[in-house]
Design an enzyme around this catalytic site. Sequence first.
Site, PDB file in Angstrom:
ATOM      1  N   LEU A  21     -18.135 -16.777  -7.414  1.00  0.00           N
ATOM      2  CA  LEU A  21     -17.879 -15.375  -7.341  1.00  0.00           C
ATOM      3  C   LEU A  21     -16.828 -14.753  -6.124  1.00  0.00           C
ATOM      4  CD1 LEU A  21     -21.261 -13.972  -8.241  1.00  0.00           C
ATOM      5  CD2 LEU A  21     -19.552 -14.716  -9.840  1.00  0.00           C
ATOM      6  N   CYS A  22     -16.416 -15.782  -5.412  1.00  0.00           N
ATOM      7  CA  CYS A  22     -15.337 -15.476  -4.204  1.00  0.00           C
ATOM      8  C   CYS A  22     -14.078 -15.185  -5.008  1.00  0.00           C
ATOM      9  CB  CYS A  22     -15.322 -16.466  -3.222  1.00  0.00           C
ATOM     10  SG  CYS A  22     -16.507 -16.342  -2.046  1.00  0.00           S
ATOM     11  N   HIS A  23     -13.165 -14.501  -4.642  1.00  0.00           N
ATOM     12  CA  HIS A  23     -11.839 -14.341  -5.185  1.00  0.00           C
ATOM     13  C   HIS A  23     -10.901 -15.244  -4.532  1.00  0.00           C
ATOM     14  CE1 HIS A  23     -13.792 -10.151  -6.051  1.00  0.00           C
ATOM     15  NE2 HIS A  23     -12.807  -9.960  -6.902  1.00  0.00           N
TER      16      HIS A  23
ATOM     17  N   MET B 288     -16.051 -14.801   4.091  1.00  0.00           N
ATOM     18  CA  MET B 288     -16.391 -16.111   3.577  1.00  0.00           C
ATOM     19  C   MET B 288     -15.545 -17.126   4.009  1.00  0.00           C
ATOM     20  SD  MET B 288     -19.600 -15.371   2.588  1.00  0.00           S
ATOM     21  CE  MET B 288     -19.713 -17.138   2.107  1.00  0.00           C
ATOM     22  N   GLU B 289     -14.182 -16.850   3.879  1.00  0.00           N
ATOM     23  CA  GLU B 289     -13.428 -17.748   4.223  1.00  0.00           C
ATOM     24  C   GLU B 289     -13.459 -18.375   5.831  1.00  0.00           C
ATOM     25  OE1 GLU B 289     -12.185 -16.012   0.552  1.00  0.00           O
ATOM     26  OE2 GLU B 289     -12.913 -15.278   2.500  1.00  0.00           O
TER      27      GLU B 289
ATOM     28  N   ASP C  93     -18.959 -36.068  10.757  1.00  0.00           N
ATOM     29  CA  ASP C  93     -18.390 -37.078   9.993  1.00  0.00           C
ATOM     30  C   ASP C  93     -17.430 -38.368  10.805  1.00  0.00           C
ATOM     31  OD1 ASP C  93     -17.912 -38.670   7.425  1.00  0.00           O
ATOM     32  OD2 ASP C  93     -15.948 -38.091   7.912  1.00  0.00           O
TER      33      ASP C  93
END
Length: 159
Positions: free
Chosen positions: A76-78, A114-115, A129
């Site tokens: 649902l993120c654009h 969110m980004e 990692d």
Amino acid sequence: MEPVFNHFDEAGNAIMVDVTDKAPTFRTAVAEGTIKVTRPILDAITGRTAAKGDVLGVARVAGIMAAKRTWELIPLCHPLLLSHLSVDFEILEADCAVRATCTVKLSGKTGVEMEALTGVTVALLTIYDMCKAIDKGMELGEIHLVHKEGGKSGVYDRE
């Protein structure tokens, strides 16, 4: 007053928020997080002697790439046309840790929190990692939004 969750329609189905009628505004978000490591790992990072190469250089690129692809990872993120994106690191000698900070900017119809959070998280995962051959006991944490501005909710600064 109860918060309004606009990612659901009247029937309770998950939807992408419609931003069609919103005017673009300048928006920015800054997120940060840390990874606690052992002294040998911190030495390998700062001395650039890790077997997989330049840990922070690779983690920076990974964080940038991830932030640009947030819309593919988080439902649902654009998809956004980002105008600035950076991932920076601070060595925390006393804590034997590395702090990552991701800053994202754009002029658009939806925020970039969110980004920024995705960029920080993937940068820290990349450090893990690249250093796990030395010691797998590293700990990611304290991932949070530091600052955000723009849009209807205005400015947010974490205390």
